[in-house]
Design a protein around this motif. Structure first.
Motif, PDB file in Angstrom:
ATOM      1  N   ALA A  41       0.996  -1.251  -0.127  1.00  0.00           N
ATOM      2  CA  ALA A  41      -0.104  -0.063   0.009  1.00  0.00           C
ATOM      3  C   ALA A  41       0.885   1.278   0.103  1.00  0.00           C
ATOM      4  CB  ALA A  41      -0.862   0.176   1.323  1.00  0.00           C
ATOM      5  N   VAL A  42       0.438   2.498  -0.764  1.00  0.00           N
ATOM      6  CA  VAL A  42       0.977   3.640  -0.548  1.00  0.00           C
ATOM      7  C   VAL A  42       0.071   4.576   0.037  1.00  0.00           C
ATOM      8  CG1 VAL A  42       1.989   5.564  -2.105  1.00  0.00           C
ATOM      9  CG2 VAL A  42       2.358   3.103  -2.511  1.00  0.00           C
ATOM     10  N   LEU A  43      -0.072   5.342   0.914  1.00  0.00           N
ATOM     11  CA  LEU A  43      -0.931   6.334   1.361  1.00  0.00           C
ATOM     12  C   LEU A  43      -0.637   7.562   1.034  1.00  0.00           C
ATOM     13  CD1 LEU A  43      -1.081   4.995   5.040  1.00  0.00           C
ATOM     14  CD2 LEU A  43      -2.105   3.850   3.061  1.00  0.00           C
ATOM     15  N   HIS A  44      -1.795   8.439   0.818  1.00  0.00           N
ATOM     16  CA  HIS A  44      -1.645   9.784   0.327  1.00  0.00           C
ATOM     17  C   HIS A  44      -1.978  10.768   1.129  1.00  0.00           C
ATOM     18  CE1 HIS A  44      -3.789  12.960  -1.616  1.00  0.00           C
ATOM     19  NE2 HIS A  44      -2.727  13.084  -2.445  1.00  0.00           N
ATOM     20  N   LEU A  45      -1.281  11.840   1.742  1.00  0.00           N
ATOM     21  CA  LEU A  45      -1.716  12.967   2.249  1.00  0.00           C
ATOM     22  C   LEU A  45      -1.287  14.084   1.568  1.00  0.00           C
ATOM     23  CD1 LEU A  45      -0.035  10.759   4.165  1.00  0.00           C
ATOM     24  CD2 LEU A  45      -0.891  12.307   6.096  1.00  0.00           C
ATOM     25  N   ASP A  46      -2.490  15.169   1.524  1.00  0.00           N
ATOM     26  CA  ASP A  46      -2.024  16.455   0.834  1.00  0.00           C
ATOM     27  C   ASP A  46      -1.309  17.466   1.868  1.00  0.00           C
ATOM     28  OD1 ASP A  46      -4.072  17.598   2.863  1.00  0.00           O
ATOM     29  OD2 ASP A  46      -5.579  17.700   1.518  1.00  0.00           O
ATOM     30  N   GLY A  47      -0.984  18.543   1.438  1.00  0.00           N
ATOM     31  CA  GLY A  47      -0.131  19.419   2.270  1.00  0.00           C
ATOM     32  C   GLY A  47      -0.658  19.656   3.725  1.00  0.00           C
ATOM     33  N   PRO A  48      -1.856  20.142   3.839  1.00  0.00           N
ATOM     34  CA  PRO A  48      -2.440  20.459   5.278  1.00  0.00           C
ATOM     35  C   PRO A  48      -2.406  19.141   6.120  1.00  0.00           C
ATOM     36  CG  PRO A  48      -3.691  21.494   3.838  1.00  0.00           C
ATOM     37  CD  PRO A  48      -2.973  20.549   2.716  1.00  0.00           C
ATOM     38  N   ALA A  49      -2.893  18.077   5.592  1.00  0.00           N
ATOM     39  CA  ALA A  49      -2.925  16.586   6.158  1.00  0.00           C
ATOM     40  C   ALA A  49      -1.340  16.390   6.749  1.00  0.00           C
ATOM     41  CB  ALA A  49      -3.645  15.470   5.458  1.00  0.00           C
ATOM     42  N   TRP A  50      -0.587  16.350   5.825  1.00  0.00           N
ATOM     43  CA  TRP A  50       0.813  16.114   5.893  1.00  0.00           C
ATOM     44  C   TRP A  50       1.458  16.805   7.315  1.00  0.00           C
ATOM     45  CZ3 TRP A  50       3.996  12.356   6.087  1.00  0.00           C
ATOM     46  CH2 TRP A  50       5.434  12.272   6.002  1.00  0.00           C
ATOM     47  N   ALA A  51       1.004  18.029   7.471  1.00  0.00           N
ATOM     48  CA  ALA A  51       1.447  19.094   8.360  1.00  0.00           C
ATOM     49  C   ALA A  51       0.867  18.549   9.716  1.00  0.00           C
ATOM     50  CB  ALA A  51       1.271  20.447   8.052  1.00  0.00           C
ATOM     51  N   ALA A  52      -0.356  18.390   9.681  1.00  0.00           N
ATOM     52  CA  ALA A  52      -0.991  17.847  10.593  1.00  0.00           C
ATOM     53  C   ALA A  52      -0.521  16.391  11.301  1.00  0.00           C
ATOM     54  CB  ALA A  52      -2.502  17.671  10.350  1.00  0.00           C
ATOM     55  N   PHE A  53      -0.336  15.728  10.314  1.00  0.00           N
ATOM     56  CA  PHE A  53       0.252  14.183  10.593  1.00  0.00           C
ATOM     57  C   PHE A  53       1.652  14.556  11.282  1.00  0.00           C
ATOM     58  CE2 PHE A  53       2.910  10.556   9.022  1.00  0.00           C
ATOM     59  CZ  PHE A  53       2.264   9.686   9.738  1.00  0.00           C
ATOM     60  N   LEU A  54       2.529  15.276  10.859  1.00  0.00           N
ATOM     61  CA  LEU A  54       3.931  15.589  11.385  1.00  0.00           C
ATOM     62  C   LEU A  54       3.589  15.771  12.807  1.00  0.00           C
ATOM     63  CD1 LEU A  54       5.876  16.959   8.671  1.00  0.00           C
ATOM     64  CD2 LEU A  54       6.019  14.706   9.438  1.00  0.00           C
ATOM     65  N   ARG A  55       2.767  16.884  12.987  1.00  0.00           N
ATOM     66  CA  ARG A  55       2.805  17.374  14.544  1.00  0.00           C
ATOM     67  C   ARG A  55       1.990  16.252  15.429  1.00  0.00           C
ATOM     68  NH1 ARG A  55       0.610  21.762  11.380  1.00  0.00           N
ATOM     69  NH2 ARG A  55      -1.420  21.176  11.654  1.00  0.00           N
ATOM     70  N   GLU A  56       1.089  15.503  14.852  1.00  0.00           N
ATOM     71  CA  GLU A  56       0.673  14.411  15.575  1.00  0.00           C
ATOM     72  C   GLU A  56       1.709  13.407  15.921  1.00  0.00           C
ATOM     73  OE1 GLU A  56      -3.583  14.756  13.279  1.00  0.00           O
ATOM     74  OE2 GLU A  56      -2.178  12.900  13.054  1.00  0.00           O
ATOM     75  N   VAL A  57       2.640  13.072  14.915  1.00  0.00           N
ATOM     76  CA  VAL A  57       3.710  12.127  15.169  1.00  0.00           C
ATOM     77  C   VAL A  57       4.653  12.761  16.356  1.00  0.00           C
ATOM     78  CG1 VAL A  57       5.613  11.013  14.314  1.00  0.00           C
ATOM     79  CG2 VAL A  57       3.470  10.850  13.054  1.00  0.00           C
TER      80      VAL A  57
END
Length: 118
Positions: A41-57
């Protein structure tokens, strides 16, 4: 960071052989698992979702980015599920720890204000 045809891993990963891989392309960010050898699988995150994901991690916070949901397994690993497709990646504890260390070091675009305090 190790790179393979645009895919990269955290510099904290053990030789890039078993870890979270990241690709930034077409204004989005993609995640995959090196263990799948490009077949999984390859998961896709747009710009805002990626920034939020990084903060969550970085903060080890619950998922609220709208693109992927991260849950811990009983061994300290992480299950990462794309909410729009139910595609799933499973990372062992050491793989997720190396990725998180890379996030905290700013290797994937996190800014100093996105990182937790000491």
């Amino acid at each position: 960071m190790a790179t393979t045809h645009g895919w990269r891993t955290s510099s904290f990963s053990s030789n890039g052989a078993s870890c979270v891989e990241v690709l930034e392309a077409d204004g989005a960010t993609y995640l995959r698992d090196t263990k799948s050898h490009g077949e999984g699988a390859v998961l896709h995150l747009d710009g805002p979702a990626w920034a939020a994901f990084l903060r969550e991690v970085a903060h080890d916070a619950p998922s609220a980015n709208g693109a992927v949901e991260v849950t811990a397994d009983e061994d300290g690993g992480r299950l990462v599920r794309e909410t729009s497709s139910d595609a799933v990646l499973l990372f062992r504890h050491d793989e997720w720890t190396a990725f998180r260390r890379g996030v905290l070091a700013g290797e994937f675009g996190a800014t100093p204000t996105d990182r937790p305090g000491p």
